[in-house]
Design a protein around this motif. Structure first.
Motif, PDB file in Angstrom:
ATOM      1  N   GLU A   1      45.225  55.293 -15.117  1.00  0.00           N
ATOM      2  CA  GLU A   1      43.954  54.707 -14.720  1.00  0.00           C
ATOM      3  C   GLU A   1      43.008  54.624 -15.906  1.00  0.00           C
ATOM      4  OE1 GLU A   1      43.369  57.922 -11.961  1.00  0.00           O
ATOM      5  OE2 GLU A   1      43.452  56.522 -10.288  1.00  0.00           O
ATOM      6  N   LYS A   2      42.076  53.690 -15.826  1.00  0.00           N
ATOM      7  CA  LYS A   2      41.019  53.560 -16.831  1.00  0.00           C
ATOM      8  C   LYS A   2      39.988  54.654 -16.574  1.00  0.00           C
ATOM      9  CE  LYS A   2      41.475  48.579 -16.688  1.00  0.00           C
ATOM     10  NZ  LYS A   2      40.845  47.307 -16.314  1.00  0.00           N
ATOM     11  N   PHE A   3      39.481  55.241 -17.639  1.00  0.00           N
ATOM     12  CA  PHE A   3      38.365  56.178 -17.510  1.00  0.00           C
ATOM     13  C   PHE A   3      37.113  55.423 -17.913  1.00  0.00           C
ATOM     14  CE2 PHE A   3      35.379  59.462 -18.774  1.00  0.00           C
ATOM     15  CZ  PHE A   3      35.451  60.305 -17.673  1.00  0.00           C
ATOM     16  N   VAL A   4      36.205  55.233 -16.958  1.00  0.00           N
ATOM     17  CA  VAL A   4      34.984  54.466 -17.179  1.00  0.00           C
ATOM     18  C   VAL A   4      33.822  55.439 -17.285  1.00  0.00           C
ATOM     19  CG1 VAL A   4      33.483  52.683 -16.210  1.00  0.00           C
ATOM     20  CG2 VAL A   4      35.958  52.546 -15.867  1.00  0.00           C
ATOM     21  N   TYR A   5      32.994  55.269 -18.315  1.00  0.00           N
ATOM     22  CA  TYR A   5      31.863  56.169 -18.481  1.00  0.00           C
ATOM     23  C   TYR A   5      30.603  55.375 -18.806  1.00  0.00           C
ATOM     24  CZ  TYR A   5      31.768  55.612 -23.522  1.00  0.00           C
ATOM     25  OH  TYR A   5      31.646  55.092 -24.772  1.00  0.00           O
ATOM     26  N   GLN A   6      29.481  56.023 -18.581  1.00  0.00           N
ATOM     27  CA  GLN A   6      28.197  55.458 -18.967  1.00  0.00           C
ATOM     28  C   GLN A   6      27.222  56.589 -19.200  1.00  0.00           C
ATOM     29  OE1 GLN A   6      26.288  53.129 -15.925  1.00  0.00           O
ATOM     30  NE2 GLN A   6      27.116  54.389 -14.303  1.00  0.00           N
ATOM     31  N   GLY A   7      26.187  56.285 -19.951  1.00  0.00           N
ATOM     32  CA  GLY A   7      25.185  57.299 -20.214  1.00  0.00           C
ATOM     33  C   GLY A   7      23.876  56.679 -20.644  1.00  0.00           C
ATOM     34  N   VAL A   8      22.822  57.416 -20.404  1.00  0.00           N
ATOM     35  CA  VAL A   8      21.482  57.056 -20.849  1.00  0.00           C
ATOM     36  C   VAL A   8      20.901  58.314 -21.477  1.00  0.00           C
ATOM     37  CG1 VAL A   8      19.180  56.298 -20.150  1.00  0.00           C
ATOM     38  CG2 VAL A   8      21.210  55.363 -19.001  1.00  0.00           C
ATOM     39  N   HIS A   9      20.499  58.204 -22.738  1.00  0.00           N
ATOM     40  CA  HIS A   9      20.015  59.353 -23.506  1.00  0.00           C
ATOM     41  C   HIS A   9      21.012  60.505 -23.373  1.00  0.00           C
ATOM     42  CE1 HIS A   9      16.353  57.463 -24.844  1.00  0.00           C
ATOM     43  NE2 HIS A   9      16.129  57.046 -23.606  1.00  0.00           N
ATOM     44  N   MET A  10      20.642  61.609 -22.770  1.00  0.00           N
ATOM     45  CA  MET A  10      21.529  62.772 -22.731  1.00  0.00           C
ATOM     46  C   MET A  10      22.256  62.917 -21.395  1.00  0.00           C
ATOM     47  SD  MET A  10      19.197  65.374 -24.910  1.00  0.00           S
ATOM     48  CE  MET A  10      20.478  66.441 -25.535  1.00  0.00           C
ATOM     49  N   ILE A  11      22.159  61.913 -20.545  1.00  0.00           N
ATOM     50  CA  ILE A  11      22.836  61.948 -19.245  1.00  0.00           C
ATOM     51  C   ILE A  11      24.128  61.149 -19.358  1.00  0.00           C
ATOM     52  CG2 ILE A  11      22.674  61.341 -16.808  1.00  0.00           C
ATOM     53  CD1 ILE A  11      19.587  61.535 -17.179  1.00  0.00           C
ATOM     54  N   PHE A  12      25.233  61.776 -18.990  1.00  0.00           N
ATOM     55  CA  PHE A  12      26.561  61.175 -19.138  1.00  0.00           C
ATOM     56  C   PHE A  12      27.340  61.348 -17.843  1.00  0.00           C
ATOM     57  CE2 PHE A  12      31.073  62.045 -19.958  1.00  0.00           C
ATOM     58  CZ  PHE A  12      31.448  60.879 -20.602  1.00  0.00           C
ATOM     59  N   THR A  13      27.951  60.275 -17.365  1.00  0.00           N
ATOM     60  CA  THR A  13      28.862  60.367 -16.219  1.00  0.00           C
ATOM     61  C   THR A  13      30.116  59.569 -16.541  1.00  0.00           C
ATOM     62  OG1 THR A  13      27.937  58.422 -15.111  1.00  0.00           O
ATOM     63  CG2 THR A  13      26.995  60.560 -14.529  1.00  0.00           C
ATOM     64  N   GLY A  14      31.198  59.951 -15.919  1.00  0.00           N
ATOM     65  CA  GLY A  14      32.442  59.224 -16.108  1.00  0.00           C
ATOM     66  C   GLY A  14      33.434  59.597 -15.032  1.00  0.00           C
ATOM     67  N   GLU A  15      34.323  58.653 -14.725  1.00  0.00           N
ATOM     68  CA  GLU A  15      35.359  58.908 -13.734  1.00  0.00           C
ATOM     69  C   GLU A  15      36.502  57.925 -13.915  1.00  0.00           C
ATOM     70  OE1 GLU A  15      33.834  58.373  -9.795  1.00  0.00           O
ATOM     71  OE2 GLU A  15      32.802  56.537 -10.338  1.00  0.00           O
ATOM     72  N   PHE A  16      37.645  58.283 -13.357  1.00  0.00           N
ATOM     73  CA  PHE A  16      38.767  57.370 -13.377  1.00  0.00           C
ATOM     74  C   PHE A  16      38.498  56.251 -12.390  1.00  0.00           C
ATOM     75  CE2 PHE A  16      40.877  60.975 -15.312  1.00  0.00           C
ATOM     76  CZ  PHE A  16      41.547  60.341 -16.336  1.00  0.00           C
ATOM     77  N   ASP A  17      38.921  55.061 -12.777  1.00  0.00           N
ATOM     78  CA  ASP A  17      38.672  53.871 -11.983  1.00  0.00           C
ATOM     79  C   ASP A  17      40.013  53.238 -11.642  1.00  0.00           C
ATOM     80  OD1 ASP A  17      36.857  52.091 -10.769  1.00  0.00           O
ATOM     81  OD2 ASP A  17      36.872  50.751 -12.493  1.00  0.00           O
ATOM     82  N   GLU A  18      40.118  51.959 -11.764  1.00  0.00           N
ATOM     83  CA  GLU A  18      41.336  51.246 -11.377  1.00  0.00           C
ATOM     84  C   GLU A  18      42.482  51.507 -12.351  1.00  0.00           C
ATOM     85  OE1 GLU A  18      40.409  46.924 -13.372  1.00  0.00           O
ATOM     86  OE2 GLU A  18      39.482  47.394 -11.450  1.00  0.00           O
TER      87      GLU A  18
END
Length: 171
Positions: free
Chosen positions: A45-62
């Motif tokens: 699966e693709k690992f998709v992430y995003q962040g703004v300044h010091m906030i980061f999230t990510g998870e496996f997607d399709e």
């Protein structure tokens, strides 16, 4: 690029997540936005992430399509960001069979070795039952522990680091 799956390690920048956490701690105020897709060596699966300044999230997607090139794409928007430094940090996460073998060969214990593992309440005796154990964490990247240990008369547990702080030869 194909990146290493996260490893529990003493190196703070060995995995993409560790590299990103270190980057955010050092330069978070200069990163307005970041996003991307990572091709993780151990995942379909693709690992998709995003962040703004010091906030980061990510998870496996399709799942990657059969005919789709497995390539990581990283985007950083900010000020005073050093392109070469960003490349160097993520390049240190690149997967190779040679690097994976070196990591496993550097482990101190073999399957069957008697060890002691540290718990909050003290040290417990056990036996190494697996090296480089990979566990899939819900909503996140794989975790790879250097050892899985069967505690004597108890459960199996993962040892987060191959260091004397967590595991030592049985006394």
């Amino acid at each position: 690029y194909t990146y290493y799956p996260p490893q529990m390690s003493t190196s703070k920048t060995e995995t993409p997540r560790q590299n990103t956490q270190s980057l955010l701690a050092d330069k978070g105020e200069n990163i307005f936005r970041m996003k991307g897709v990572l091709a993780i060596a151990s995942s379909e699966e693709k690992f998709v992430y995003q962040g703004v300044h010091m906030i980061f999230t990510g998870e496996f997607d399709e799942v990657w399509a059969e005919d789709e090139e497995r390539v990581s794409k990283l985007v950083f928007i900010g000020k005073n960001l050093d392109h070469a430094e960003l490349n160097t940090g993520f390049a240190a996460c690149l997967y190779s069979e040679e690097r994976a073998q070196q990591k496993e060969q550097s482990l101190r214990f073999q399957v069957g070795d008697e060890v002691e593992v540290k718990f909050a309440s003290g040290w417990s005796r056990g036996t190494i039952v697996q090296r480089m154990f990979r566990a899939r964490m819900q909503g996140g990247l794989d975790k790879v522990a250097p050892y899985m240990v069967r505690i004597t008369n108890g459960p199996r547990m993962l040892v987060p680091s191959d260091s004397e702080d967590f595991v030592r030869r049985a006394q």
